[in-house]
Motif scaffolding. Structure first.
Motif, PDB file in Angstrom:
ATOM      1  N   ARG A  39       1.174  -1.011   0.011  1.00  0.00           N
ATOM      2  CA  ARG A  39      -0.279   0.475  -0.102  1.00  0.00           C
ATOM      3  C   ARG A  39       0.751   0.819  -0.003  1.00  0.00           C
ATOM      4  O   ARG A  39       0.534   1.969  -0.068  1.00  0.00           O
ATOM      5  CB  ARG A  39      -1.365   0.100   1.213  1.00  0.00           C
ATOM      6  N   ASN A  40       2.338   1.314   0.679  1.00  0.00           N
ATOM      7  CA  ASN A  40       3.203   1.992   0.335  1.00  0.00           C
ATOM      8  C   ASN A  40       2.250   3.751   0.923  1.00  0.00           C
ATOM      9  O   ASN A  40       2.176   5.070   0.167  1.00  0.00           O
ATOM     10  CB  ASN A  40       3.505   2.899  -0.928  1.00  0.00           C
ATOM     11  N   GLY A  41       1.895   3.298   2.476  1.00  0.00           N
ATOM     12  CA  GLY A  41       1.392   5.003   2.162  1.00  0.00           C
ATOM     13  C   GLY A  41       2.647   5.588   3.184  1.00  0.00           C
ATOM     14  O   GLY A  41       3.590   5.895   2.626  1.00  0.00           O
ATOM     15  N   SER A  42       2.075   6.621   3.804  1.00  0.00           N
ATOM     16  CA  SER A  42       3.297   8.117   4.740  1.00  0.00           C
ATOM     17  C   SER A  42       4.102   7.164   5.236  1.00  0.00           C
ATOM     18  O   SER A  42       5.464   7.425   5.331  1.00  0.00           O
ATOM     19  CB  SER A  42       1.946   9.249   5.166  1.00  0.00           C
ATOM     20  N   LEU A  47       9.979   5.383   6.043  1.00  0.00           N
ATOM     21  CA  LEU A  47      10.311   4.524   6.591  1.00  0.00           C
ATOM     22  C   LEU A  47      11.555   4.445   5.395  1.00  0.00           C
ATOM     23  O   LEU A  47      12.648   4.768   5.606  1.00  0.00           O
ATOM     24  CB  LEU A  47      10.557   3.797   6.539  1.00  0.00           C
ATOM     25  N   ARG A  48      11.628   5.102   3.845  1.00  0.00           N
ATOM     26  CA  ARG A  48      12.121   4.902   3.030  1.00  0.00           C
ATOM     27  C   ARG A  48      13.111   5.655   2.721  1.00  0.00           C
ATOM     28  O   ARG A  48      14.696   5.469   2.514  1.00  0.00           O
ATOM     29  CB  ARG A  48      11.234   4.970   1.642  1.00  0.00           C
ATOM     30  N   ARG A  49      13.030   7.125   2.900  1.00  0.00           N
ATOM     31  CA  ARG A  49      13.782   8.150   3.230  1.00  0.00           C
ATOM     32  C   ARG A  49      14.568   7.842   3.829  1.00  0.00           C
ATOM     33  O   ARG A  49      15.664   8.477   4.058  1.00  0.00           O
ATOM     34  CB  ARG A  49      12.756   9.147   3.320  1.00  0.00           C
ATOM     35  N   ASN A  50      14.559   7.685   5.058  1.00  0.00           N
ATOM     36  CA  ASN A  50      15.389   7.777   6.342  1.00  0.00           C
ATOM     37  C   ASN A  50      15.951   6.578   6.405  1.00  0.00           C
ATOM     38  O   ASN A  50      17.399   6.849   6.762  1.00  0.00           O
ATOM     39  CB  ASN A  50      14.372   6.871   7.406  1.00  0.00           C
ATOM     40  N   LEU A  51      15.544   5.245   5.427  1.00  0.00           N
ATOM     41  CA  LEU A  51      16.543   3.849   4.913  1.00  0.00           C
ATOM     42  C   LEU A  51      18.039   4.604   3.919  1.00  0.00           C
ATOM     43  O   LEU A  51      18.607   4.091   3.836  1.00  0.00           O
ATOM     44  CB  LEU A  51      15.893   2.909   5.375  1.00  0.00           C
ATOM     45  N   ALA A  52      17.166   5.528   3.794  1.00  0.00           N
ATOM     46  CA  ALA A  52      18.195   5.756   1.578  1.00  0.00           C
ATOM     47  C   ALA A  52      19.253   6.377   2.406  1.00  0.00           C
ATOM     48  O   ALA A  52      20.153   6.676   1.828  1.00  0.00           O
ATOM     49  CB  ALA A  52      17.302   6.614   0.699  1.00  0.00           C
ATOM     50  N   ARG A  53      18.799   6.979   3.625  1.00  0.00           N
ATOM     51  CA  ARG A  53      20.688   7.885   4.895  1.00  0.00           C
ATOM     52  C   ARG A  53      21.251   6.615   5.096  1.00  0.00           C
ATOM     53  O   ARG A  53      22.469   6.811   5.305  1.00  0.00           O
ATOM     54  CB  ARG A  53      20.041   8.640   5.559  1.00  0.00           C
ATOM     55  N   GLU A  62      16.631  -2.979  -3.470  1.00  0.00           N
ATOM     56  CA  GLU A  62      17.096  -2.789  -2.930  1.00  0.00           C
ATOM     57  C   GLU A  62      16.712  -1.916  -1.487  1.00  0.00           C
ATOM     58  O   GLU A  62      16.299  -2.777  -0.775  1.00  0.00           O
ATOM     59  CB  GLU A  62      18.473  -2.437  -2.723  1.00  0.00           C
ATOM     60  N   LEU A  63      16.266  -1.264  -1.871  1.00  0.00           N
ATOM     61  CA  LEU A  63      15.716  -0.122  -0.949  1.00  0.00           C
ATOM     62  C   LEU A  63      13.819  -0.464  -0.796  1.00  0.00           C
ATOM     63  O   LEU A  63      13.669  -0.975   1.199  1.00  0.00           O
ATOM     64  CB  LEU A  63      15.383   0.933  -1.575  1.00  0.00           C
ATOM     65  N   ASP A  64      13.190  -1.256  -1.735  1.00  0.00           N
ATOM     66  CA  ASP A  64      12.000  -2.076  -1.977  1.00  0.00           C
ATOM     67  C   ASP A  64      12.533  -3.101  -0.893  1.00  0.00           C
ATOM     68  O   ASP A  64      11.101  -3.003   0.284  1.00  0.00           O
ATOM     69  CB  ASP A  64      10.966  -2.428  -2.808  1.00  0.00           C
ATOM     70  N   ASP A  65      13.206  -3.569  -1.210  1.00  0.00           N
ATOM     71  CA  ASP A  65      13.534  -5.169  -0.317  1.00  0.00           C
ATOM     72  C   ASP A  65      13.573  -4.872   1.262  1.00  0.00           C
ATOM     73  O   ASP A  65      12.815  -5.027   2.349  1.00  0.00           O
ATOM     74  CB  ASP A  65      14.501  -5.884  -0.923  1.00  0.00           C
ATOM     75  N   LEU A  66      14.468  -3.674   1.549  1.00  0.00           N
ATOM     76  CA  LEU A  66      14.957  -3.094   2.413  1.00  0.00           C
ATOM     77  C   LEU A  66      13.293  -2.886   3.558  1.00  0.00           C
ATOM     78  O   LEU A  66      13.596  -3.215   5.253  1.00  0.00           O
ATOM     79  CB  LEU A  66      15.723  -2.038   2.568  1.00  0.00           C
ATOM     80  N   VAL A  67      13.034  -1.669   3.304  1.00  0.00           N
ATOM     81  CA  VAL A  67      11.356  -1.073   3.842  1.00  0.00           C
ATOM     82  C   VAL A  67      10.597  -2.941   4.017  1.00  0.00           C
ATOM     83  O   VAL A  67      10.150  -2.129   5.325  1.00  0.00           O
ATOM     84  CB  VAL A  67      10.456  -0.481   2.290  1.00  0.00           C
ATOM     85  N   MET A 282      12.155   2.547  12.499  1.00  0.00           N
ATOM     86  CA  MET A 282      11.723   4.651  12.355  1.00  0.00           C
ATOM     87  C   MET A 282      10.601   5.273  11.255  1.00  0.00           C
ATOM     88  O   MET A 282      11.304   4.979  10.076  1.00  0.00           O
ATOM     89  CB  MET A 282      13.381   5.416  12.300  1.00  0.00           C
ATOM     90  N   LEU A 283       9.354   5.304  11.387  1.00  0.00           N
ATOM     91  CA  LEU A 283       8.614   5.447  10.379  1.00  0.00           C
ATOM     92  C   LEU A 283       8.485   6.997  10.333  1.00  0.00           C
ATOM     93  O   LEU A 283       7.650   6.950   9.393  1.00  0.00           O
ATOM     94  CB  LEU A 283       7.274   4.245  10.949  1.00  0.00           C
ATOM     95  N   GLN A 284       8.865   7.967  11.058  1.00  0.00           N
ATOM     96  CA  GLN A 284       8.669   9.158  11.591  1.00  0.00           C
ATOM     97  C   GLN A 284       9.602  10.156  11.037  1.00  0.00           C
ATOM     98  O   GLN A 284      11.090   9.648  10.839  1.00  0.00           O
ATOM     99  CB  GLN A 284       8.200   9.407  13.042  1.00  0.00           C
ATOM    100  N   LYS A 285       9.252  11.068  10.720  1.00  0.00           N
ATOM    101  CA  LYS A 285      10.381  12.588  10.410  1.00  0.00           C
ATOM    102  C   LYS A 285      11.635  12.616  11.166  1.00  0.00           C
ATOM    103  O   LYS A 285      11.413  12.513  12.181  1.00  0.00           O
ATOM    104  CB  LYS A 285       9.674  13.285   9.877  1.00  0.00           C
ATOM    105  N   LEU A 286      12.567  12.767  10.623  1.00  0.00           N
ATOM    106  CA  LEU A 286      13.683  12.238  11.631  1.00  0.00           C
ATOM    107  C   LEU A 286      14.558  13.639  11.336  1.00  0.00           C
ATOM    108  O   LEU A 286      15.034  14.331  12.299  1.00  0.00           O
ATOM    109  CB  LEU A 286      14.401  11.176  11.750  1.00  0.00           C
TER     110      LEU A 286
END
Length: 300
Positions: A39-42, A47-53, A62-67, A282-286
């Protein structure tokens, strides 16, 4: 209405999930995590943006799999939250013993007689690590945000107290939680604080994975005020069990060193998270860069 529904959902979790066979519960929570990924909600998007860092060289797949792995890990945490009361605390601690390193760091801190402050990120299952600490060192003290509705807060309070934790309300208590924690450290006690996110004016600026954010000042400030040893614990999932790594302690000589000590905590978190990024929930903005201009300005 929404608050009552949330409370009812958690009540059902503690009532129903703990009665399910382990295999069925695991499959249900994993399926829920996979659905959330599709569903890829908010939350998953952030989480994807956080893990990209955390994994800057990762490609889209790889990011899809990691998420997906991280959402499964997060679902596992919640499944265990509802089921841990079914297992005796001493059994959980015994299962963890062979996967715990750095216990000597706690022992050395307590031998100094000024208490220990343990700071941790949102990794693995920190309740399991807390059970291990409580079983090996007696009750420790932590702080909990006062959730809404009050009935939900009371459920979490009862849950964590049942695990052997002393839980202080962040707000609305009879006395300041900071003051109580100072007293516990003067009694050579242990304080455990989740401390990898504080996007308020109370947080102090740090660099985390190369970008600016804020983290709580509490752990370093407590250590500076009392002379307590300050250390980081990394909470681990090990197969179907848990582990913990207690890192070398440091002393915070004065309040003038609190900023540097908090940055050192951030550096330690980053090293651990890099080793098992899927278990960082960490699914929140950080990072400040993800906040609106108005929100950044409000932080000062």
């Amino acid at each position: 209405m929404k608050e009552r529904l949330v409370d009812a959902a958690y009540a059902a979790g503690w009532g129903l999930v703990k009665s399910l066979p382990e295999g069925l519960a695991r499959k249900a929570f994993q399926s829920g995590a996979d659905l959330a990924a599709r569903r890829n909600g908010s939350g998953p998007q952030q989480l994807r943006r956080n893990l990209a860092r955390v994994v800057p060289g990762a490609g889209p797949q790889e990011l899809d799999d990691l998420v997906q792995q991280s959402l499964r890990s997060y679902a596992r945490y919640w499944k265990e939250t509802f089921r841990l009361p079914n297992t005796r605390a001493e059994v959980i601690a015994e299962r963890m013993n062979e996967h715990v390193t750095g216990r000597e760091n706690i022992d050395e801190g307590l031998e100094r007689g000024k208490g220990v402050v343990i700071a941790l990120p949102h990794t693995g299952n920190f309740d399991a690590s807390g059970i291990w600490v409580a079983q090996n060192y007696g009750r420790f003290t932590t702080v909990a945000e006062r959730l809404k509705p009050e009935s939900l807060y009371e459920r979490f309070l009862a849950y964590r107290r049942s695990l052997g934790f002393e839980v202080l309300p962040l707000t609305g208590g009879e006395t300041s939680p900071y003051r109580v924690m100072v007293e516990r450290l003067k009694e050579n006690g242990i304080i455990c604080l989740v401390a990898d996110r504080d996007l308020t004016k109370m947080g102090v600026p740090v660099t985390f994975f190369g970008e600016e954010t804020r983290m709580p000042v509490g752990p370093a400030r407590l250590a500076a005020s009392t002379g307590a040893s300050l250390m980081v614990v990394d909470n681990l999932f090990v197969g179907d069990g848990w582990g913990a790594r207690f890192h070398s302690p440091r002393l915070v000589e004065s309040r003038a060193h609190v900023q540097a000590a908090t940055q050192a905590l951030a550096d330690s978190y980053a090293k651990d998270i890099s080793e098992h990024p899927a278990d960082w929930h960490m699914l929140q903005k950080l990072w400040l860069a993800d906040l609106s201009d108005a929100r950044r300005e409000a932080l000062g």
